[in-house]
Scaffold this motif. Structure first.
Motif, PDB file in Angstrom:
ATOM      1  N   MET A   1     -11.160 -44.852 -34.770  1.00 61.47           N
ATOM      2  CA  MET A   1      -9.860 -44.242 -34.908  1.00 61.47           C
ATOM      3  C   MET A   1      -9.232 -44.556 -36.259  1.00 61.47           C
ATOM      4  O   MET A   1      -8.660 -43.679 -36.883  1.00 61.47           O
ATOM      5  N   ALA A   4     -10.716 -42.456 -39.074  1.00 62.06           N
ATOM      6  CA  ALA A   4     -10.204 -41.084 -39.137  1.00 62.06           C
ATOM      7  C   ALA A   4      -8.850 -41.049 -39.843  1.00 62.06           C
ATOM      8  O   ALA A   4      -8.570 -40.140 -40.635  1.00 62.06           O
ATOM      9  N   ARG A   5      -8.018 -42.047 -39.598  1.00 62.57           N
ATOM     10  CA  ARG A   5      -6.713 -42.126 -40.266  1.00 62.57           C
ATOM     11  C   ARG A   5      -6.889 -42.370 -41.764  1.00 62.57           C
ATOM     12  O   ARG A   5      -6.210 -41.761 -42.589  1.00 62.57           O
ATOM     13  N   SER A  84      -1.913 -39.968 -38.020  1.00 67.04           N
ATOM     14  CA  SER A  84      -2.393 -40.617 -36.811  1.00 67.04           C
ATOM     15  C   SER A  84      -3.190 -39.619 -35.978  1.00 67.04           C
ATOM     16  O   SER A  84      -3.349 -38.466 -36.352  1.00 67.04           O
ATOM     17  N   SER A  85      -3.666 -40.106 -34.852  1.00 64.47           N
ATOM     18  CA  SER A  85      -4.424 -39.255 -33.934  1.00 64.47           C
ATOM     19  C   SER A  85      -3.473 -38.255 -33.276  1.00 64.47           C
ATOM     20  O   SER A  85      -2.274 -38.504 -33.168  1.00 64.47           O
ATOM     21  N   TRP A  87      -2.738 -37.384 -30.234  1.00 64.07           N
ATOM     22  CA  TRP A  87      -1.928 -37.818 -29.087  1.00 64.07           C
ATOM     23  C   TRP A  87      -0.905 -38.877 -29.482  1.00 64.07           C
ATOM     24  O   TRP A  87       0.041 -39.128 -28.765  1.00 64.07           O
ATOM     25  N   HIS A  88      -1.076 -39.499 -30.629  1.00 67.21           N
ATOM     26  CA  HIS A  88      -0.198 -40.576 -31.055  1.00 67.21           C
ATOM     27  C   HIS A  88       0.955 -40.066 -31.922  1.00 67.21           C
ATOM     28  O   HIS A  88       1.990 -40.718 -32.035  1.00 67.21           O
ATOM     29  N   LYS A 107      -2.274 -34.839 -38.426  1.00 64.97           N
ATOM     30  CA  LYS A 107      -3.176 -35.348 -37.392  1.00 64.97           C
ATOM     31  C   LYS A 107      -4.582 -35.541 -37.958  1.00 64.97           C
ATOM     32  O   LYS A 107      -5.023 -34.829 -38.852  1.00 64.97           O
ATOM     33  N   THR A 108      -5.243 -36.525 -37.394  1.00 65.76           N
ATOM     34  CA  THR A 108      -6.638 -36.772 -37.742  1.00 65.76           C
ATOM     35  C   THR A 108      -7.522 -35.938 -36.822  1.00 65.76           C
ATOM     36  O   THR A 108      -7.069 -35.405 -35.816  1.00 65.76           O
ATOM     37  N   ASN A 109      -8.771 -35.839 -37.195  1.00 65.00           N
ATOM     38  CA  ASN A 109      -9.740 -35.186 -36.313  1.00 65.00           C
ATOM     39  C   ASN A 109     -10.126 -36.158 -35.209  1.00 65.00           C
ATOM     40  O   ASN A 109     -10.207 -37.367 -35.427  1.00 65.00           O
ATOM     41  N   LEU A 110     -10.373 -35.610 -34.035  1.00 66.83           N
ATOM     42  CA  LEU A 110     -10.851 -36.444 -32.925  1.00 66.83           C
ATOM     43  C   LEU A 110     -12.326 -36.752 -33.113  1.00 66.83           C
ATOM     44  O   LEU A 110     -13.091 -35.879 -33.516  1.00 66.83           O
ATOM     45  N   SER A 118      -9.175 -37.091 -23.787  1.00 59.85           N
ATOM     46  CA  SER A 118      -7.863 -36.810 -24.370  1.00 59.85           C
ATOM     47  C   SER A 118      -6.741 -36.749 -23.345  1.00 59.85           C
ATOM     48  O   SER A 118      -5.655 -37.288 -23.577  1.00 59.85           O
TER      49      SER A 118
END
Length: 144
Positions: A1, A4-5, A84-85, A87-88, A107-110, A118
């Motif tokens: 995670m 990705a950020r 951030s992700s 959902w965050h 948003k970052t990629n999942l 998710s």
């Protein structure tokens, strides 16, 4: 995670959208200080040390934003891009708004395979947000 950020923050830096990157996060679930891990990864991806500020005290999303806002005030930074992700981001944006921060979100990629999880993560994040609000509602009053 975190990777990705870091990737998204690096992309925004190299696009000229952000000149300073604040890495915020202390040691929460292990002995690694999140801000230091992210700062090292940013340097490895070509972001100069002089453009990275580490904040390593925060142990929650709310405090990530409180301490980052203090840094922004010290550095005379008036806007923030919160990375951030997916959902965050709503939680982070909610807190930033309550703190009176002028901000946008990216948003970052999942990670692959994360889509199935998710829904559970969204429920978990919003439950945590509600509980935090119930416990610390006075801290979340909108600042003018």
């Amino acid at each position: 995670m975190l990777q990705a950020r870091v990737n998204k923050a690096t992309q925004l830096y190299h696009q000229g959208i952000s000149k300073i990157v604040i890495c915020s996060g202390g040691s929460v679930y292990n002995n690694c200080v999140e801000a230091e891990v992210m700062a090292k990864a940013l340097k490895d991806l070509g972001v100069p040390s002089s453009n990275i500020i580490c904040e390593s005290k925060a142990k929650s999303t709310f405090h990530n934003l409180v301490y980052s806002q203090q840094i922004m005030q010290q550095e005379n930074l008036t806007t923030a891009v919160i990375v951030s992700s997916p959902w965050h981001l709503r939680k982070a944006s909610f807190y930033a708004s309550r703190l009176g921060m002028y901000h946008t979100v990216e948003k970052t990629n999942l990670p692959k395979g994360f889509t199935l999880i998710s829904v559970a993560v969204y429920i978990y994040m919003y439950t945590k947000m509600l509980l935090y609000h119930l416990r610390h509602g006075d801290l979340l009053k909108k600042r003018d």
